[in-house]
Design a protein around this motif. Structure first.
Motif, PDB file in Angstrom:
ATOM      1  N   ASN A 130     -32.667  -9.509  -4.610  1.00  0.00           N
ATOM      2  CA  ASN A 130     -33.695 -10.285  -4.691  1.00  0.00           C
ATOM      3  C   ASN A 130     -34.093 -10.971  -3.049  1.00  0.00           C
ATOM      4  O   ASN A 130     -33.351 -11.564  -2.446  1.00  0.00           O
ATOM      5  N   VAL A 131     -35.317 -10.532  -2.525  1.00  0.00           N
ATOM      6  CA  VAL A 131     -35.606 -10.942  -1.339  1.00  0.00           C
ATOM      7  C   VAL A 131     -36.245 -12.350  -1.567  1.00  0.00           C
ATOM      8  O   VAL A 131     -37.195 -12.781  -2.189  1.00  0.00           O
ATOM      9  N   LEU A 132     -35.856 -13.384  -0.639  1.00  0.00           N
ATOM     10  CA  LEU A 132     -36.502 -14.575  -0.854  1.00  0.00           C
ATOM     11  C   LEU A 132     -37.066 -14.765   0.645  1.00  0.00           C
ATOM     12  O   LEU A 132     -36.591 -14.605   1.648  1.00  0.00           O
ATOM     13  N   SER A 133     -38.544 -15.017   0.473  1.00  0.00           N
ATOM     14  CA  SER A 133     -39.467 -14.906   1.501  1.00  0.00           C
ATOM     15  C   SER A 133     -39.757 -16.528   1.870  1.00  0.00           C
ATOM     16  O   SER A 133     -39.825 -17.485   1.023  1.00  0.00           O
ATOM     17  N   SER A 134     -40.246 -16.808   3.008  1.00  0.00           N
ATOM     18  CA  SER A 134     -40.831 -18.109   3.566  1.00  0.00           C
ATOM     19  C   SER A 134     -42.064 -18.451   2.833  1.00  0.00           C
ATOM     20  O   SER A 134     -42.882 -17.679   2.841  1.00  0.00           O
ATOM     21  N   PRO A 135     -42.050 -19.700   1.923  1.00  0.00           N
ATOM     22  CA  PRO A 135     -43.451 -20.170   1.315  1.00  0.00           C
ATOM     23  C   PRO A 135     -44.268 -20.601   2.426  1.00  0.00           C
ATOM     24  O   PRO A 135     -45.237 -20.992   2.073  1.00  0.00           O
ATOM     25  N   ARG A 136     -43.928 -20.863   3.608  1.00  0.00           N
ATOM     26  CA  ARG A 136     -44.828 -21.224   4.449  1.00  0.00           C
ATOM     27  C   ARG A 136     -44.219 -20.840   6.195  1.00  0.00           C
ATOM     28  O   ARG A 136     -43.221 -20.514   6.130  1.00  0.00           O
ATOM     29  N   ALA A 137     -45.306 -21.208   6.952  1.00  0.00           N
ATOM     30  CA  ALA A 137     -44.755 -21.175   8.406  1.00  0.00           C
ATOM     31  C   ALA A 137     -43.956 -22.437   8.865  1.00  0.00           C
ATOM     32  O   ALA A 137     -44.127 -23.609   8.108  1.00  0.00           O
ATOM     33  N   GLY A 138     -43.038 -22.365   9.371  1.00  0.00           N
ATOM     34  CA  GLY A 138     -42.269 -23.473  10.186  1.00  0.00           C
ATOM     35  C   GLY A 138     -41.016 -23.177  10.821  1.00  0.00           C
ATOM     36  O   GLY A 138     -40.848 -21.902  11.239  1.00  0.00           O
ATOM     37  N   ILE A 139     -40.118 -23.968  11.134  1.00  0.00           N
ATOM     38  CA  ILE A 139     -38.832 -23.944  12.044  1.00  0.00           C
ATOM     39  C   ILE A 139     -37.753 -23.999  11.011  1.00  0.00           C
ATOM     40  O   ILE A 139     -37.762 -25.242  10.229  1.00  0.00           O
ATOM     41  N   ILE A 140     -36.841 -23.264  11.010  1.00  0.00           N
ATOM     42  CA  ILE A 140     -35.678 -23.415  10.232  1.00  0.00           C
ATOM     43  C   ILE A 140     -34.745 -24.570  10.807  1.00  0.00           C
ATOM     44  O   ILE A 140     -34.344 -24.388  12.012  1.00  0.00           O
ATOM     45  N   LYS A 141     -34.468 -25.670  10.062  1.00  0.00           N
ATOM     46  CA  LYS A 141     -33.654 -26.730  10.353  1.00  0.00           C
ATOM     47  C   LYS A 141     -32.163 -26.590  10.055  1.00  0.00           C
ATOM     48  O   LYS A 141     -31.162 -26.864  10.958  1.00  0.00           O
ATOM     49  N   SER A 142     -32.021 -25.816   8.766  1.00  0.00           N
ATOM     50  CA  SER A 142     -30.575 -25.479   8.562  1.00  0.00           C
ATOM     51  C   SER A 142     -30.317 -24.368   7.911  1.00  0.00           C
ATOM     52  O   SER A 142     -31.275 -24.098   6.874  1.00  0.00           O
ATOM     53  N   VAL A 143     -29.274 -23.892   7.812  1.00  0.00           N
ATOM     54  CA  VAL A 143     -28.906 -22.554   6.989  1.00  0.00           C
ATOM     55  C   VAL A 143     -27.645 -23.077   6.320  1.00  0.00           C
ATOM     56  O   VAL A 143     -26.540 -23.098   6.928  1.00  0.00           O
ATOM     57  N   SER A 144     -27.405 -23.285   5.037  1.00  0.00           N
ATOM     58  CA  SER A 144     -26.529 -23.631   4.429  1.00  0.00           C
ATOM     59  C   SER A 144     -25.426 -22.714   3.815  1.00  0.00           C
ATOM     60  O   SER A 144     -24.397 -23.140   2.952  1.00  0.00           O
TER      61      SER A 144
END
Length: 162
Positions: A130-144
């Motif tokens: 399952n490919v999870l795509s970005s719902p909006r433009a933005g900057i990644i704050k954290s990857v948990s």
């Protein structure tokens, strides 16, 4: 029954225009975004500079003067009065696992700028990727999560800067 429109110019001037009023404009399309308009025996050169049909907003240059115009019909006005906004969307600030699974791939890192629909990560669940795509433009704050992690449903995966 004639439809009416609420027109706001430069967030300062409001006009009510009926379909009949707009039909009395005599306009000729000169090129892609350029028009020649006759109204009350006056000639106007009009150019559409930018347009956003979803938000019903336009930037128009008329005789070298630029105007920001928002056009709403009766339904738009009613929806706004009910507390909703046309064309607005919920801002998603975090991505959670839609189901339990295994993280196969992470395509982003902290501080990275992403566009809407960019691939963020791939989650394997029930033998499907399952490919999870970005719902909006933005900057990644954290990857948990990390590649190879097993995740539970609704577990935080990625967080955007607000």
């Amino acid at each position: 029954m004639s439809q009416s429109f609420k027109v706001n110019v430069n967030k300062s001037f409001n006009f009510d225009i009926s379909e009949t009023d707009s039909s009395h404009l005599n306009s000729v399309k000169l090129s892609n975004n350029n028009y020649h308009v006759l109204h009350d025996d006056s000639s106007y050169k009009a150019e559409i500079i930018t347009e956003d049909f979803y938000k019903k907003s336009f930037e128009v240059k008329i005789n070298n003067n630029t105007y920001n115009i928002n056009i709403n019909n009766e339904l738009d006005v009613l929806i706004k009065e009910m507390g909703f906004e046309i064309g607005s969307s919920k801002i998603v600030n975090n991505i959670k696992a839609p189901m339990p699974g295994l993280i196969l791939e992470i395509n982003v890192e902290i501080g990275q700028e992403v566009k809407e629909n960019d691939t963020l990560l791939i989650l394997e669940a029930m033998k499907m990727e399952n490919v999870l795509s970005s719902p909006r433009a933005g900057i990644i704050k954290s990857v948990s999560v990390e590649k190879g992690d097993a995740v539970d449903k609704n577990q935080l995966l990625i967080e955007f800067e607000a």
